[in-house]
Design an enzyme around this catalytic site. Structure first.
Site, PDB file in Angstrom:
ATOM      1  N   GLY A  31      48.890  47.541  49.178  1.00  0.00           N
ATOM      2  CA  GLY A  31      48.341  46.944  47.963  1.00  0.00           C
ATOM      3  C   GLY A  31      49.412  46.323  47.098  1.00  0.00           C
ATOM      4  O   GLY A  31      49.396  46.446  45.871  1.00  0.00           O
ATOM      5  N   ALA A  32      50.341  45.599  47.720  1.00  0.00           N
ATOM      6  CA  ALA A  32      51.535  45.133  47.018  1.00  0.00           C
ATOM      7  C   ALA A  32      51.443  43.706  46.508  1.00  0.00           C
ATOM      8  O   ALA A  32      52.450  43.148  46.076  1.00  0.00           O
ATOM      9  CB  ALA A  32      52.759  45.268  47.935  1.00  0.00           C
ATOM     10  N   ASN A  33      50.255  43.107  46.535  1.00  0.00           N
ATOM     11  CA  ASN A  33      50.167  41.717  46.069  1.00  0.00           C
ATOM     12  C   ASN A  33      49.884  41.616  44.572  1.00  0.00           C
ATOM     13  O   ASN A  33      49.910  40.533  44.001  1.00  0.00           O
ATOM     14  CB  ASN A  33      49.076  40.965  46.838  1.00  0.00           C
ATOM     15  CG  ASN A  33      47.692  41.525  46.579  1.00  0.00           C
ATOM     16  OD1 ASN A  33      47.402  42.634  47.013  1.00  0.00           O
ATOM     17  ND2 ASN A  33      46.837  40.785  45.897  1.00  0.00           N
ATOM     18  N   THR A  34      49.631  42.753  43.919  1.00  0.00           N
ATOM     19  CA  THR A  34      49.325  42.721  42.489  1.00  0.00           C
ATOM     20  C   THR A  34      49.609  44.089  41.878  1.00  0.00           C
ATOM     21  O   THR A  34      49.832  45.079  42.580  1.00  0.00           O
ATOM     22  CB  THR A  34      47.850  42.331  42.256  1.00  0.00           C
ATOM     23  OG1 THR A  34      47.621  42.139  40.863  1.00  0.00           O
ATOM     24  CG2 THR A  34      46.908  43.403  42.767  1.00  0.00           C
ATOM     25  N   GLY A  35      49.628  44.129  40.543  1.00  0.00           N
ATOM     26  CA  GLY A  35      49.696  45.397  39.831  1.00  0.00           C
ATOM     27  C   GLY A  35      50.902  46.261  40.134  1.00  0.00           C
ATOM     28  O   GLY A  35      52.022  45.784  40.332  1.00  0.00           O
ATOM     29  N   ILE A  36      50.665  47.574  40.170  1.00  0.00           N
ATOM     30  CA  ILE A  36      51.738  48.541  40.387  1.00  0.00           C
ATOM     31  C   ILE A  36      52.431  48.313  41.729  1.00  0.00           C
ATOM     32  O   ILE A  36      53.650  48.415  41.835  1.00  0.00           O
ATOM     33  CB  ILE A  36      51.181  49.972  40.288  1.00  0.00           C
ATOM     34  CG1 ILE A  36      50.773  50.280  38.848  1.00  0.00           C
ATOM     35  CG2 ILE A  36      52.209  51.000  40.757  1.00  0.00           C
ATOM     36  CD1 ILE A  36      50.073  51.608  38.674  1.00  0.00           C
ATOM     37  N   GLY A  37      51.647  48.008  42.761  1.00  0.00           N
ATOM     38  CA  GLY A  37      52.235  47.775  44.075  1.00  0.00           C
ATOM     39  C   GLY A  37      53.202  46.616  44.080  1.00  0.00           C
ATOM     40  O   GLY A  37      54.282  46.687  44.676  1.00  0.00           O
ATOM     41  N   SER A  75      46.053  60.183  40.961  1.00  0.00           N
ATOM     42  CA  SER A  75      45.648  59.925  39.588  1.00  0.00           C
ATOM     43  C   SER A  75      45.400  61.249  38.898  1.00  0.00           C
ATOM     44  O   SER A  75      45.021  62.242  39.538  1.00  0.00           O
ATOM     45  CB  SER A  75      44.376  59.078  39.557  1.00  0.00           C
ATOM     46  OG  SER A  75      43.814  59.046  38.255  1.00  0.00           O
ATOM     47  N   TYR A  99      35.347  58.533  42.736  1.00  0.00           N
ATOM     48  CA  TYR A  99      36.766  58.192  42.561  1.00  0.00           C
ATOM     49  C   TYR A  99      37.611  59.450  42.422  1.00  0.00           C
ATOM     50  O   TYR A  99      38.663  59.589  43.075  1.00  0.00           O
ATOM     51  CB  TYR A  99      36.941  57.304  41.326  1.00  0.00           C
ATOM     52  CG  TYR A  99      38.389  56.940  41.033  1.00  0.00           C
ATOM     53  CD1 TYR A  99      39.061  56.020  41.830  1.00  0.00           C
ATOM     54  CD2 TYR A  99      39.067  57.511  39.961  1.00  0.00           C
ATOM     55  CE1 TYR A  99      40.382  55.679  41.572  1.00  0.00           C
ATOM     56  CE2 TYR A  99      40.389  57.179  39.694  1.00  0.00           C
ATOM     57  CZ  TYR A  99      41.041  56.266  40.504  1.00  0.00           C
ATOM     58  OH  TYR A  99      42.353  55.937  40.245  1.00  0.00           O
TER      59      TYR A  99
END
Length: 265
Positions: A45-51, A174, A200
């Site tokens: 998930g490295a294309n946005t946000g924390i990643g 989380s 979640y």
């Protein structure tokens, strides 16, 4: 003037409390200046946000970074951005759809064949409070992406991680896991009314339980396993919630980059 004193004091106190809250939920900054040349890191998930920020920082510190994302076009775009920002040419994009166990196996097979070593696996990607969707393999989406996809990926790469020791697995869970409950009789929410929040929380609790057990099993191998709560940040994880439209959230979190609008918890 005195009649304005109390309202102004109250306003000042409220603003001060908001600033303190913002600092608290944002967490601290890592003080380490260590570099990691020669290390290979995978970030899901490295294309946005924390990643994306994690991949950017690790590339800045000299690592070979593999961005693992569902949307390869966005992944390639993020990789180009990170290479440009860091001048690190060892940043690569690979497709990984955690909602497909077939995709997970294909990604892992590619890593095993192409990479001599893998030193760090950052299981970052997640979905939060989406509708009652199912994965390609029929699992409830939040459990499937947040836990099961990463569970399979980690186990497929374990031999590579052990051979690269010292190595580590980092699972982004989380604080929501404390409200989680594992219903082993109905993990896929087929017998109950679907509760997006409870689903979640269950997925994040599953990730914590996996972390604890895997850490126990890997004692003495040179591979450490840890879970973390990343704090609150402006990412796309909250796109299925109303947090992105909350004035309080916007004020507390502050303005963020255009590619990471709503907050992540």
């Amino acid at each position: 003037m005195s009649r304005y004193l109390v309202p102004l004091s109250a306003l000042g106190s409220a603003l001060g409390a908001a600033v303190l809250l913002k600092d608290h939920v944002a967490g601290g900054r890592c003080p380490s200046k260590a570099t990691i040349p020669g290390k290979t890191v995978i970030v899901t998930g490295a294309n946005t946000g924390i990643g994306k920020q994690t991949a950017l920082e690790l590339a800045r510190r000299g690592a070979t970074v593999i961005l693992a994302c569902r949307d390869l076009d966005k992944c390639e775009e993020a990789a180009r951005f990170i290479r440009g920002e860091t001048l690190n040419t060892r940043v690569r994009a690979r497709r990984l759809d955690l909602a497909s166990l077939r995709s997970v196996r294909e990604f892992a097979a590619g890593v095993i064949a192409e990479e001599q070593q893998v030193h760090v696996l950052v299981n970052n990607a997640a979905v939060m409070r989406c509708p009652h969707w199912t994965t390609e393999d029929g699992f409830e989406m939040q459990l499937g992406v947040n836990h099961l996809g990463h569970f399979l990926l980690t186990n497929l790469l374990l031999d590579k991680l052990k051979a690269s020791a010292p190595a580590r697995v980092i699972n982004l869970s989380s604080l929501a896991h404390v409200a989680g409950h594992m219903d082993f009789q109905d993990l896929n929410w087929e017998k109950r009314d679907y509760d997006t929040k409870a689903a979640y929380c269950q997925s994040k609790l599953a990730l914590v339980l996996f972390t604890r057990e895997l850490a126990r099993r890997l004692q003495g191998t040179g591979v450490t396993v840890n879970a973390l709560h990343p704090g609150v940040a402006r990412t796309e994880l909250g796109r299925h919630t109303g947090m992105h439209s909350s004035a309080f959230s916007s004020f507390t979190l502050g303005a963020g980059p255009a590619d990471v609008p709503p907050p992540r918890i």
